[in-house]
Design an enzyme around this catalytic site. Structure first.
Site, PDB file in Angstrom:
ATOM      1  N   ASP A 290      32.576  30.783  31.764  1.00  0.00           N
ATOM      2  CA  ASP A 290      31.578  29.861  32.283  1.00  0.00           C
ATOM      3  C   ASP A 290      30.319  30.000  31.424  1.00  0.00           C
ATOM      4  O   ASP A 290      30.343  30.669  30.377  1.00  0.00           O
ATOM      5  CB  ASP A 290      31.315  30.111  33.764  1.00  0.00           C
TER       6      ASP A 290
ATOM      7  N   CYS B  57      32.684  35.784  32.614  1.00  0.00           N
ATOM      8  CA  CYS B  57      31.581  35.183  33.355  1.00  0.00           C
ATOM      9  C   CYS B  57      30.426  36.184  33.291  1.00  0.00           C
ATOM     10  O   CYS B  57      30.501  37.158  32.536  1.00  0.00           O
ATOM     11  CB  CYS B  57      31.966  34.846  34.788  1.00  0.00           C
TER      12      CYS B  57
ATOM     13  N   THR C 145      29.382  38.610  35.235  1.00  0.00           N
ATOM     14  CA  THR C 145      29.772  39.985  35.563  1.00  0.00           C
ATOM     15  C   THR C 145      31.236  40.272  35.272  1.00  0.00           C
ATOM     16  O   THR C 145      31.637  41.434  35.189  1.00  0.00           O
ATOM     17  CB  THR C 145      29.527  40.272  37.053  1.00  0.00           C
TER      18      THR C 145
ATOM     19  N   HIS D 219      49.356  50.863  31.683  1.00  0.00           N
ATOM     20  CA  HIS D 219      49.854  51.297  32.991  1.00  0.00           C
ATOM     21  C   HIS D 219      50.030  50.168  34.002  1.00  0.00           C
ATOM     22  O   HIS D 219      50.858  50.281  34.907  1.00  0.00           O
ATOM     23  CB  HIS D 219      48.909  52.343  33.588  1.00  0.00           C
TER      24      HIS D 219
ATOM     25  N   HIS E 299      55.442  53.603  35.592  1.00  0.00           N
ATOM     26  CA  HIS E 299      54.484  52.525  35.826  1.00  0.00           C
ATOM     27  C   HIS E 299      55.198  51.212  36.153  1.00  0.00           C
ATOM     28  O   HIS E 299      54.657  50.372  36.886  1.00  0.00           O
ATOM     29  CB  HIS E 299      53.579  52.360  34.609  1.00  0.00           C
TER      30      HIS E 299
END
Length: 364
Positions: free
Chosen positions: A8, A65, A67, A98, A133
């Site tokens: 964004d 974005c 954060t 993992h 995993h």
């Protein structure tokens, strides 16, 4: 490998730096925007990148974005996406190694260009390790499939969950292991009668002239469409009497199927139907819709005999059973009082109510 990338306005500048780096490395990518600093909505770009991955157009993705949090949440709503919000190269490496993450989410306002590029390189250059995993990632996939299946069922117009308070109250008593066979039979019959109201909701009506003690009037009555109730033996018999109290003119057919204890597959041993089954509205009854095998076979058998309008009425179901019926017979409406959690390793519904046939007839 082809990379999908999107952002964004909060991640636009960092995206441009990452694109220059990818070009320098000769890595193929597709830029899904945004393409300026103008304000925009991160879910739009998360969806575009996620869809390109699940479709196979791209193999991994990068989302940015301000954060990295919101855009990762949005991407993770798409089934098949494992978007990891990372803030350092080690996390970006380990989420590939993992977790088999296929999308890296970065915060454009909290991650510097140099660290972001290190993260991108780690994410691109690291392969999934597998081993223990793989088992853990498989469990993540199972959670997704479980809730995706349930969500699909809940919005399926061919599946009706009859959640009337009286039905749910009686169902709770039916489930109780301390409920004896006599009470179990009576309650099952009562619930079947209550469910019958909903199953017959769309039966056609016609105008008829009648005379009340006061005057003549035009009233509504059923058009005379003939009904057949077809229990799957043996447990389905427990639902028939309750339904006949509401539609006493219905004819009753029988289909005998038992579940092979080794294969869990249904085995037919009996079939007796009204001769005019092709002209009737057919309601199949079976308290339990577990794997769906018996219901699928019963519906197939009825169609082979000419039945066209078929409904399936069950007390409780596992999501797997509904899925099986919907896949094999998408035209059949399904009515249940409750959709339970899952099937166990023995093919029983959890939490379920045990073996309905045994509890009806007092056998083991």
């Amino acid at each position: 490998m082809k990379l999908a990338i999107g952002c964004d306005h909060g991640g636009y500048e960092l995206k441009q730096a990452i694109l220059r780096h990818l070009s320098g490395r000769g890595i193929e990518y597709k830029d899904f925007g945004c393409f300026s600093l103008d304000s925009c909505d991160y879910p739009d770009f998360a969806l575009a990148v996620a869809q390109s991955i699940v479709s196979g157009e791209c193999q991994r993705g990068i989302l940015i974005c301000s954060t990295g949090i919101g855009i990762s949440i949005a991407a993770n709503k798409v089934p098949g996406i494992k978007a990891a919000h990372c803030t350092d190269a080690y996390s970006a490496k380990m989420t590939r190694k993992h977790n088999n993450a296929n999308v890296l989410a970065i915060g454009g306002k909290i991650t510097g260009e140099a660290i972001a590029i290190e993260m991108v390189d780690a994410f691109i250059d690291t392969e999934f390790e597998g081993g223990r995993h793989a088992r853990r990632v498989g469990k993540i996939d199972d959670i997704e499939k479980k809730y995706l299946l349930r969500r699909n069922i809940e919005v399926d117009e061919k599946v009706t969950v009859i959640s009337h308070p009286l039905i749910q109250h009686k169902l709770a008593i039916i489930r109780d292991k301390n409920t004896g066979s006599k009470d179990f039979r009576e309650l099952l019959s009562e619930v079947a009668m209550l469910m019958c109201y909903e199953v017959t909701r769309n039966f056609q009506l016609e105008d008829v002239e009648i005379e009340t003690p006061i005057c003549k009037m035009t009233a509504k009555m059923l058009t005379g469409k003939k009904v057949a109730i077809v229990p799957i033996l043996r447990a389905g018999l427990g639902m028939v009497d309750g339904m006949l109290k509401l539609i006493p003119a219905a004819k009753v057919g029988h289909i005998g199927l038992y579940r092979d204890p080794e294969t869990l597959k249904p085995v037919e041993y009996y079939c007796k139907l009204p001769l005019d089954i092709e002209e009737r509205e057919v309601i199949i009854t079976d308290p339990m819709l577990a794997t769906g095998g018996s219901a699928v076979d019963a519906i197939t058998l009825l169609k082979e005999k000419g039945a066209k309008n078929i409904k399936l009425m069950c007390l409780i179901s596992a999501p797997e059973g509904i899925k099986a019926v919907r896949e094999m017979h998408p035209d059949v409406e399904i009515f249940v009082a409750h959709i339970d959690e899952k099937l166990n390793d023995h093919g029983y519904i959890v939490p379920g109510l045990g073996d309905a046939g045994d509890r009806i007839f007092g056998t083991k």
